[in-house]
Structure formats: C-alpha cells, structure tokens
Design a protein around this motif. Structure first.
Motif, PDB file in Angstrom:
ATOM      1  N   LEU B 119      14.828  -0.649  -4.910  1.00 57.90           N
ATOM      2  CA  LEU B 119      13.922   0.189  -5.690  1.00 57.90           C
ATOM      3  C   LEU B 119      14.420   1.629  -5.626  1.00 57.90           C
ATOM      4  CD1 LEU B 119      10.317  -0.863  -4.516  1.00 57.90           C
ATOM      5  CD2 LEU B 119      11.277  -1.156  -6.796  1.00 57.90           C
ATOM      6  N   SER B 120      14.136   2.401  -6.655  1.00 56.82           N
ATOM      7  CA  SER B 120      14.484   3.823  -6.569  1.00 56.82           C
ATOM      8  C   SER B 120      13.513   4.465  -5.572  1.00 56.82           C
ATOM      9  CB  SER B 120      14.345   4.475  -7.946  1.00 56.82           C
ATOM     10  OG  SER B 120      12.982   4.636  -8.256  1.00 56.82           O
ATOM     11  N   PRO B 121      13.910   5.560  -4.912  1.00 55.66           N
ATOM     12  CA  PRO B 121      13.019   6.186  -3.922  1.00 55.66           C
ATOM     13  C   PRO B 121      11.661   6.539  -4.510  1.00 55.66           C
ATOM     14  CG  PRO B 121      15.224   7.155  -3.833  1.00 55.66           C
ATOM     15  CD  PRO B 121      15.216   6.223  -5.005  1.00 55.66           C
ATOM     16  N   GLY B 122      11.637   6.980  -5.752  1.00 54.31           N
ATOM     17  CA  GLY B 122      10.374   7.350  -6.399  1.00 54.31           C
ATOM     18  C   GLY B 122       9.448   6.149  -6.515  1.00 54.31           C
ATOM     19  N   GLU B 123       9.995   5.039  -6.978  1.00 48.71           N
ATOM     20  CA  GLU B 123       9.199   3.831  -7.149  1.00 48.71           C
ATOM     21  C   GLU B 123       8.708   3.324  -5.798  1.00 48.71           C
ATOM     22  OE1 GLU B 123      10.903   1.339 -10.876  1.00 48.71           O
ATOM     23  OE2 GLU B 123      12.396   1.895  -9.375  1.00 48.71           O
ATOM     24  N   ARG B 124       9.596   3.412  -4.833  1.00 47.68           N
ATOM     25  CA  ARG B 124       9.261   2.951  -3.488  1.00 47.68           C
ATOM     26  C   ARG B 124       8.046   3.722  -2.946  1.00 47.68           C
ATOM     27  NH1 ARG B 124      11.874   1.066   1.473  1.00 47.68           N
ATOM     28  NH2 ARG B 124      10.860   2.215   3.139  1.00 47.68           N
ATOM     29  N   ALA B 126       5.846   5.408  -4.649  1.00 45.42           N
ATOM     30  CA  ALA B 126       4.654   5.150  -5.453  1.00 45.42           C
ATOM     31  C   ALA B 126       4.010   3.831  -5.050  1.00 45.42           C
ATOM     32  CB  ALA B 126       5.026   5.131  -6.939  1.00 45.42           C
ATOM     33  N   PHE B 127       4.847   2.851  -4.767  1.00 49.86           N
ATOM     34  CA  PHE B 127       4.341   1.532  -4.361  1.00 49.86           C
ATOM     35  C   PHE B 127       3.625   1.612  -3.012  1.00 49.86           C
ATOM     36  CE2 PHE B 127       5.652  -2.616  -2.220  1.00 49.86           C
ATOM     37  CZ  PHE B 127       4.539  -3.316  -2.672  1.00 49.86           C
ATOM     38  N   ILE B 128       4.251   2.330  -2.072  1.00 50.97           N
ATOM     39  CA  ILE B 128       3.666   2.422  -0.729  1.00 50.97           C
ATOM     40  C   ILE B 128       2.329   3.164  -0.770  1.00 50.97           C
ATOM     41  CG2 ILE B 128       3.995   3.475   1.556  1.00 50.97           C
ATOM     42  CD1 ILE B 128       7.026   2.845   1.217  1.00 50.97           C
ATOM     43  N   ARG B 129       2.237   4.158  -1.649  1.00 46.69           N
ATOM     44  CA  ARG B 129       1.039   4.992  -1.682  1.00 46.69           C
ATOM     45  C   ARG B 129      -0.135   4.321  -2.402  1.00 46.69           C
ATOM     46  NH1 ARG B 129       2.591   9.008  -4.668  1.00 46.69           N
ATOM     47  NH2 ARG B 129       4.716   9.356  -3.939  1.00 46.69           N
ATOM     48  N   ASP B 130       0.143   3.513  -3.401  1.00 49.13           N
ATOM     49  CA  ASP B 130      -0.928   2.959  -4.234  1.00 49.13           C
ATOM     50  C   ASP B 130      -1.444   1.645  -3.655  1.00 49.13           C
ATOM     51  OD1 ASP B 130      -2.620   2.044  -6.146  1.00 49.13           O
ATOM     52  OD2 ASP B 130      -1.223   2.289  -7.835  1.00 49.13           O
ATOM     53  N   ARG B 131      -2.707   1.590  -3.317  1.00 48.65           N
ATOM     54  CA  ARG B 131      -3.285   0.361  -2.760  1.00 48.65           C
ATOM     55  C   ARG B 131      -3.203  -0.795  -3.748  1.00 48.65           C
ATOM     56  NH1 ARG B 131      -6.786   1.060   2.242  1.00 48.65           N
ATOM     57  NH2 ARG B 131      -5.103   2.300   3.076  1.00 48.65           N
ATOM     58  N   TRP B 163      -7.679 -10.194 -10.173  1.00 49.65           N
ATOM     59  CA  TRP B 163      -7.029  -9.154  -9.389  1.00 49.65           C
ATOM     60  C   TRP B 163      -6.193  -8.273 -10.298  1.00 49.65           C
ATOM     61  CZ3 TRP B 163      -7.567  -9.097  -3.926  1.00 49.65           C
ATOM     62  CH2 TRP B 163      -8.283 -10.176  -3.402  1.00 49.65           C
ATOM     63  N   GLU B 164      -6.451  -6.974 -10.226  1.00 47.86           N
ATOM     64  CA  GLU B 164      -5.720  -6.064 -11.100  1.00 47.86           C
ATOM     65  C   GLU B 164      -4.755  -5.223 -10.289  1.00 47.86           C
ATOM     66  OE1 GLU B 164      -8.652  -3.972 -13.335  1.00 47.86           O
ATOM     67  OE2 GLU B 164      -8.750  -5.576 -14.829  1.00 47.86           O
ATOM     68  N   PHE B 165      -3.543  -5.200 -10.770  1.00 43.99           N
ATOM     69  CA  PHE B 165      -2.494  -4.438 -10.084  1.00 43.99           C
ATOM     70  C   PHE B 165      -1.882  -3.436 -11.042  1.00 43.99           C
ATOM     71  CE2 PHE B 165      -2.537  -8.838  -8.529  1.00 43.99           C
ATOM     72  CZ  PHE B 165      -2.879  -8.620  -7.201  1.00 43.99           C
ATOM     73  N   VAL B 166      -1.328  -2.379 -10.456  1.00 42.45           N
ATOM     74  CA  VAL B 166      -0.600  -1.405 -11.270  1.00 42.45           C
ATOM     75  C   VAL B 166       0.872  -1.527 -10.897  1.00 42.45           C
ATOM     76  CG1 VAL B 166      -0.319   1.015 -11.891  1.00 42.45           C
ATOM     77  CG2 VAL B 166      -2.579   0.133 -11.218  1.00 42.45           C
ATOM     78  N   LEU B 167       1.693  -1.751 -11.878  1.00 45.02           N
ATOM     79  CA  LEU B 167       3.116  -1.936 -11.599  1.00 45.02           C
ATOM     80  C   LEU B 167       3.737  -0.590 -11.225  1.00 45.02           C
ATOM     81  CD1 LEU B 167       5.176  -4.258 -11.571  1.00 45.02           C
ATOM     82  CD2 LEU B 167       5.955  -3.458 -13.797  1.00 45.02           C
ATOM     83  N   ARG B 168       4.175  -0.495  -9.968  1.00 47.50           N
ATOM     84  CA  ARG B 168       4.721   0.778  -9.480  1.00 47.50           C
ATOM     85  C   ARG B 168       6.235   0.752  -9.355  1.00 47.50           C
ATOM     86  NH1 ARG B 168       1.408   4.422 -10.973  1.00 47.50           N
ATOM     87  NH2 ARG B 168      -0.690   4.169 -10.143  1.00 47.50           N
ATOM     88  N   GLN B 182      10.481 -12.199  -8.386  1.00 45.95           N
ATOM     89  CA  GLN B 182       9.336 -12.163  -7.474  1.00 45.95           C
ATOM     90  C   GLN B 182       8.370 -11.041  -7.825  1.00 45.95           C
ATOM     91  OE1 GLN B 182      10.078 -12.570  -3.351  1.00 45.95           O
ATOM     92  NE2 GLN B 182      11.450 -14.304  -3.646  1.00 45.95           N
ATOM     93  N   PHE B 183       7.166 -11.208  -7.298  1.00 45.02           N
ATOM     94  CA  PHE B 183       6.105 -10.232  -7.527  1.00 45.02           C
ATOM     95  C   PHE B 183       5.393 -10.045  -6.194  1.00 45.02           C
ATOM     96  CE2 PHE B 183       1.762  -9.042  -8.556  1.00 45.02           C
ATOM     97  CZ  PHE B 183       1.900  -8.185  -9.647  1.00 45.02           C
ATOM     98  N   PHE B 184       5.342  -8.796  -5.726  1.00 42.90           N
ATOM     99  CA  PHE B 184       4.593  -8.582  -4.480  1.00 42.90           C
ATOM    100  C   PHE B 184       3.769  -7.310  -4.588  1.00 42.90           C
ATOM    101  CE2 PHE B 184       9.133  -7.668  -3.921  1.00 42.90           C
ATOM    102  CZ  PHE B 184       9.139  -6.319  -3.617  1.00 42.90           C
ATOM    103  N   PHE B 185       2.653  -7.324  -3.863  1.00 44.20           N
ATOM    104  CA  PHE B 185       1.735  -6.186  -3.958  1.00 44.20           C
ATOM    105  C   PHE B 185       1.230  -5.812  -2.571  1.00 44.20           C
ATOM    106  CE2 PHE B 185      -2.133  -8.567  -3.248  1.00 44.20           C
ATOM    107  CZ  PHE B 185      -1.818  -9.847  -3.695  1.00 44.20           C
ATOM    108  N   ASN B 186       0.512  -4.733  -2.533  1.00 50.92           N
ATOM    109  CA  ASN B 186       0.052  -4.140  -1.291  1.00 50.92           C
ATOM    110  C   ASN B 186      -0.976  -5.028  -0.587  1.00 50.92           C
ATOM    111  OD1 ASN B 186      -0.721  -2.318   0.717  1.00 50.92           O
ATOM    112  ND2 ASN B 186      -0.213  -0.607  -0.657  1.00 50.92           N
TER     113      ASN B 186
END
Ligand SMILES: Nc1ncnc2c1ncn2[C@@H]1O[C@H](COP(=O)(O)OP(=O)(O)OP(=O)(O)O)[C@@H](O)[C@H]1O
Ligand SMILES: [Mg+2]
Lengths: 229, 385
Positions: B119-124, B126-131, B163-168, B182-186
C-alpha cells in the motif's frame, strides 16, 4: 562375333522360393539366360509364374536363393544391401505398371529424384531433367502434378525418371498394363526408341502379345522354367 | 532440402486428416498447459506462504474463537517478533456468486506481517486511522470498479447485519503470484459492533498470526505458544502458515495430484491417437517408400521422411496449443478470478508444452518409421496389390 563382348545380363541357375508359414513355395527353378547389350526382351507367362520375381532379382530389389546374376560384369548377388542401393541408382531404370510417381512432386521433381543422389549441381540436374522430359515429349508439362496428367503421360514421366541417370538397363513390369491401346502404343514406341537411339537394354514383363511383338526376344516363364520362342 | 520439401508436402496431403490431428494435439497441449499451470500455481501458493509466520487457532476447531487477551501473552514468548489477529468475516457482496475472501484484521500489525500486500504510505495511514476503513486487492477493486473513498456494503453471515466499509486502500502484490483479490477491514469495527449487539462474541478473535524472528524458531515458538495455553479454557493449535494452509487444502492436494496425473493421461491419449494416424498414413505410403528405395534412397531417408512428418504435425499442434494457452489463461484470470486470482502461464510450462508435443511426434512415429525404414522393396510394392 557375338562372343567378343560379354552379355549385358548373365543369369546362371538362379532359384527362388517363398516361405508362407511352414510351407515353401518354389517360384523360380534353375533359370539361366543371357541378354546382350541393346536388346529388348519381353518376358511373358501366366499370372503367378514368377515374372515379377525374376525381374526384381535382375533389378537388384530382391535376393535370389541361389545362382549368379551378373550385370555389366558385376555379380550383384554378392553385394550388400547398401551397395545394391547404390548400384541400382547408377545402373537400373525402373518402369512400373502403376507409374509409382510421388503424388506430391511435380513431373519435374519426380524426374529429378534419382539425380538428388548424385553429385550433380542444381543447374546440371535441371539440364538433365529438361532433356529427358523433352525426349518423352512432356517438356511443357514439367510443373504438373501426377494427378493433373493422364495415365500415358504419367508413364512417360516415369520413363523419363528411369532414364535420367542414363542407366544401362531398364526393367519394366507391365508398363502398358494400365493403359488404353493408343497410350500403350506411345509407350512402346518410346521404349523402342530408347533401345534404338540410346542403346538401352530393356527387360519388359507383359501379358500383352502386341506389346511383346515390339521386343526382339520373347521368353516364356511357366511353372518356374523358362522357354524362349 | 528435398527431404524437408517432401515432409512438408506430405504433412498437408490429407488436409482434413492433418487438420484434425493438429487440432487434437493442440487441444491436448492446451489442456496440459492449463492443468499444469493450475497445479504449479497451487504449489507456488503453498510454498510462498512465509516460513516465518505462524498461525494460532483454537485447538478444537477453526470455528471456535480465542480470547483477545492471548495477544499480550503470545507477544511475551521468546522469538515472537510480531503478533496480529483477525477473524474470518465471510461477508457477502451483492450475492453469493460474488465471492471473495474477506477478513477483519488488526491493521497495523497485519500490514507489518504481510509485506507482500503493498500500500502507499498515505493509504496505509488512512486505513489504520479509519475504523470503517477497508483495503481491497487491485484485481478485486478493478472487477467491481471500486475507487478509494467508495462505500462498500457486505452482508454479514457469521456476523449478522449490513456492514458498511469505506475503501481506504487498494493494495498490489509484491510478487506476480500474490493474491490480489482479498478484502480486509479494521477489526475494531467488528469488535465494537459485537460489544453493542452480542457482547458474548466481543473480544474474540478467529486466529492469531505470529511473526517469528527466525524461521528456525518456528517449531520452538509453536510449541511454546501451545504450552502457554495448555489446560486453559481455549487451548491452541499453532502451526506454520504453510501447514495451516495445507490443513485447509489437504483434500486439495489429493485433487492436485489427480489433476497432474490427468494432464499426463491427456498427452498419452493424444500420443496413441497420433500414433494410429501416423501408422495409417505410413501404411498408405509404403509403395512410395518402396519406390524411393528402388531409386537408391536409403533407410535413413525414409526414416527421416516418416519421422519428420510426424514431428512437423505434432509441433504445429504444439505451437497452436501454446498460442491458445495465453488467451485461455487470461480468460480464466478475468472470468474465474474468485477461484484463480492469478493464472499466469510460466515459461517453464511453455517449454513443457513444446516438449510434450515433441514427445507425441516422436513416439507416434516410432513404429511407422521403423516399418518404413526396414520394409523390403518387394514387400512395399506388394501392399498396393
Ligand atoms: N513375398 C512373397 N511371399 C510369398 N509368396 C510370394 C511373395 N511374392 C511372390 N510370391 C508368390 O510367388 C509367385 C510368383 O509371383 P510373381 O509376382 O512373381 O508372379 P507374376 O508372374 O509377376 O504374376 P502376375 O502376372 O500376376 O504379376 C506367386 O505364387 C506369388 O504368390
Ligand atoms: Mg507381376
């Protein structure tokens, strides 16, 4: 006078039998005869009498059980398979009842076949092939495939193939057997020509009395024994 | 030169017969190539599972969870470098036909443990921050036209609800063979929802993923983990990721062996068919071979002609088969991506394809070549009557 030069073909006491299972079928028994150079001999006889067998022995494509076959001074019964192949290529021309041309090759390429085993250059081969095709009157059909030629024309291509290496003897097994009267006449006079103009020695198996008339000598084979007429 | 000319012309003498033989060989080679690719990819997947990663699950069964409290205890074990955890979510997108693997994971440690998901650092961040953040593989995103920031809804099966997710982030694989579907979420999102709706299912994880400092320590650490939780309420079973995957696919391994056998059987079948065709062809041409021999051509020439024709036909079939393998593989990759996220034909497979075609040509010609070379002239002529 005739004794000064040895005969082209000398056959002494040859015999040949085939084995079918445990049964032994004698086909030729003690055949002896000579053919002088430039002779045109017809070999006649009932079906199954061994004419083709005898011709094959003379031409070196089958082996006799016993006896001597001397052609142009060479006893071919002593040659190995490989030597025999080389000897055939240089000394014998073959003419078959069913022409036996390669269907995927043109008339030119069929005639060129035997020359591929010689050291001749491409240009020399071309000259030879064109020459013999004009001898048999097919210079204008060089690029035709066998399927595009009549039976008589195919047989003429086969004759051209037989003479392109300039062999001393020609063997023909019922060369007119599959042709109509007119085509047969053409082929026979062509063969006659080869004897008279080019001095070839021809041995021809035939069932056709009119074909045999063209020959100088007619030999009859019956029950494995030869009788001249 | 002449021999080659004759071989080529003979090969196409019976257009229909040659066409059908070539087609048969091509299809066999195509099947062989695809089956081999399938088997190869499967073994590659098993091999690529990292030797420094362990998976810990409930000793009874994968469907029973483990308490979240194990995390800190695992971390204290000697040789453990990183611990992550997750749950198999099993959510459904649109309907059951649109299957793709989806997990709830602890983002930071998971991404650390799986560097092959790039992942790009920005995406990474954003993913870690968004529940509600989620990450999808490049292929998966492309298939559904997802873009960063899109809202994605999965219907829960194991965990009921919408379940609603935001693609980060959209990851790409570090290697060509990395799974990009694959698809993974927080995991926090899952856990918080459980706390609210079904508290007894909160603070439970499906599996722990453990990074060890050295691959040699894998066995030791596994043992240590399982010993730690022996006689507790939830005993654990720890194994290498490879063993873990194999336990999923032990059935599959048998299938893979079967597929491998089938791929060779296909070649043997076409070999027999081609041998029959070549024998028939040679039989028809015996008089021609006899004629050539009469004219002084040797056994070697005849052998070359028969052998050459068989090999030419088989190799044309082989090349056609190889050429069709690529579009076929591409089709599988796009149309069947849920089963075969990566379906790339390796160079080795191409070589094996061509080798198989060559073997078919050679084997098919053995008998007719021998026959043509050894038959006597008189017998050769006898065959046309
Ligand atoms: N390879 C073989 N095996 C067994 N018998 C054979 C073989 N070749 C020929 N014969 C037998 O030898 C005999 C002579 O055959 P050949 O072909 O020489 O006869 P032919 O005189 O040429 O007959 P036709 O006029 O019908 O051509 C026949 O009885 C034939 O069946
Ligand atoms: Mg005969």
């Amino acid at each position: 006078m005739a004794n000064e030069k040895p005969p082209m073909v000398e056959i002494k006491d040859i015999s040949k039998s085939y084995r079918r299972g445990s049964q032994i079928i004698p086909v030729l028994q003690g055949i002896t005869f000579d053919i002088a150079e430039g002779e045109f001999m017809a070999l006649m006889g009932p079906s199954g009498s061994g004419k083709s067998t005898l011709l094959n022995l003379i031409a070196g494509i089958d082996k006799a059980d016993a006896g001597i076959i001397r052609i142009g001074g060479v006893d071919i019964t002593t040659l190995t398979e490989a030597e025999l192949a080389g000897w055939r290529a240089a000394n014998v021309g073959f003419i078959f009842q069913f022409y036996n041309l390669m269907p995927v090759l043109t008339a030119f390429e069929n005639v060129e076949l035997p020359l591929l085993l010689t050291p001749l250059s491409r240009k020399e081969r071309r000259d030879h092939v064109e020459m013999v095709l004009s001898v048999v009157g097919l210079a204008d059909r060089m690029d035709h495939y066998p399927s595009q030629l009549s039976g008589g024309q195919q047989q003429r291509v086969a004759i051209a193939r037989a003479i392109v290496t300039d062999p001393a003897i020609l063997v023909a097994d019922e060369p007119t057997g599959d042709l109509d009267r007119a085509s047969a006449e053409d082929i026979l006079s062509l063969m006659d020509n080869l004897v008279h103009r080019f001095g070839k020695t021809i041995i021809m198996v035939t069932h056709d009395p009119r074909a045999a008339e063209k020959a100088h000598i007619i030999q009859h084979l019956e029950k494995g024994v030869l009788s001249a007429s | 030169m002449f021999i080659i000319k004759l071989i080529i012309r003979n090969a196409f003498r019976h257009k229909l017969r040659s066409f059908l033989t070539i087609l048969g060989v091509a299809i066999a080679i195509l099947a062989f190539g695809l089956l081999r690719t399938l088997v190869g990819l499967w073994y590659l997947g098993v091999e690529q599972s990292s030797a420094t990663r362990l998976v810990t699950r409930n000793a009874i069964s994968l469907v029973f969870p483990l308490p979240i409290s194990y995390k800190d205890r695992i971390r204290q074990i000697q040789g453990v470098k990183e611990v992550s955890f997750g749950n198999w979510f099993g959510g459904v997108y649109i309907d059951e036909k649109h299957f793709f693997p989806n997990f709830a994971v602890e983002p930071r440690s998971y991404l650390d443990l799986y560097p092959e998901f790039v992942l790009s650092p920005g995406e990474r961040d954003a993913f870690i921050r968004d529940r509600r953040g989620a990450v999808a593989g490049r292929k998966l995103a492309a298939k559904y036209g997802w873009k960063i920031g899109d809202m994605i809804t999965l219907k829960g099966t194991i965990f009921p609800g919408q379940w609603e997710f935001v693609l980060r982030g959209i990851y790409h694989g570090a290697q060509k063979s990395t799974d990009e579907t694959q698809f993974f979420f927080n995991w926090e999102y899952l856990n918080e929802t459980m706390k609210r709706t079904t508290p007894r299912r909160a603070d439970q994880v499906g599996f722990y993923m453990i990074g060890v400092t050295k691959p040699e320590l894998a066995a030791e650490v596994s043992q240590a983990v399982d010993d730690t939780f022996r006689n507790s309420l939830a005993e654990t079973l720890t194994e290498t990721e490879k063993a873990f995957q194999l336990s999923f696919v032990s059935m599959t391994e048998a299938i893979m062996i079967a597929i491998k056998i089938v791929s060779y059987v296909v070649i043997v079948i076409i070999m027999v068919v081609a041998a029959n065709t070549m024998a028939m062809t040679a039989r028809e041409r015996m008089a021609e071979y006899a004629t050539l021999k009469t004219l002084g051509f040797g056994a070697g020439h005849i052998a070359g002609i028969v052998f050459g024709e068989s090999v030419v036909i088989a190799m044309i079939g082989g090349v056609v088969g190889v050429l069709f393998t690529f579009p076929a593989a591409h089709w599988i990759e796009t149309e069947l991506s849920q089963f075969f996220p990566v379906f790339s034909v390796s160079t080795l497979t191409v070589y094996l394809d061509l080798l198989a075609a060559l073997v078919v040509g050679v084997v098919a010609s053995i008998f007719p070549t021998w026959r043509g070379a050894t038959i006597s002239i008189a017998e050769g002529f006898r065959r046309i009557g």
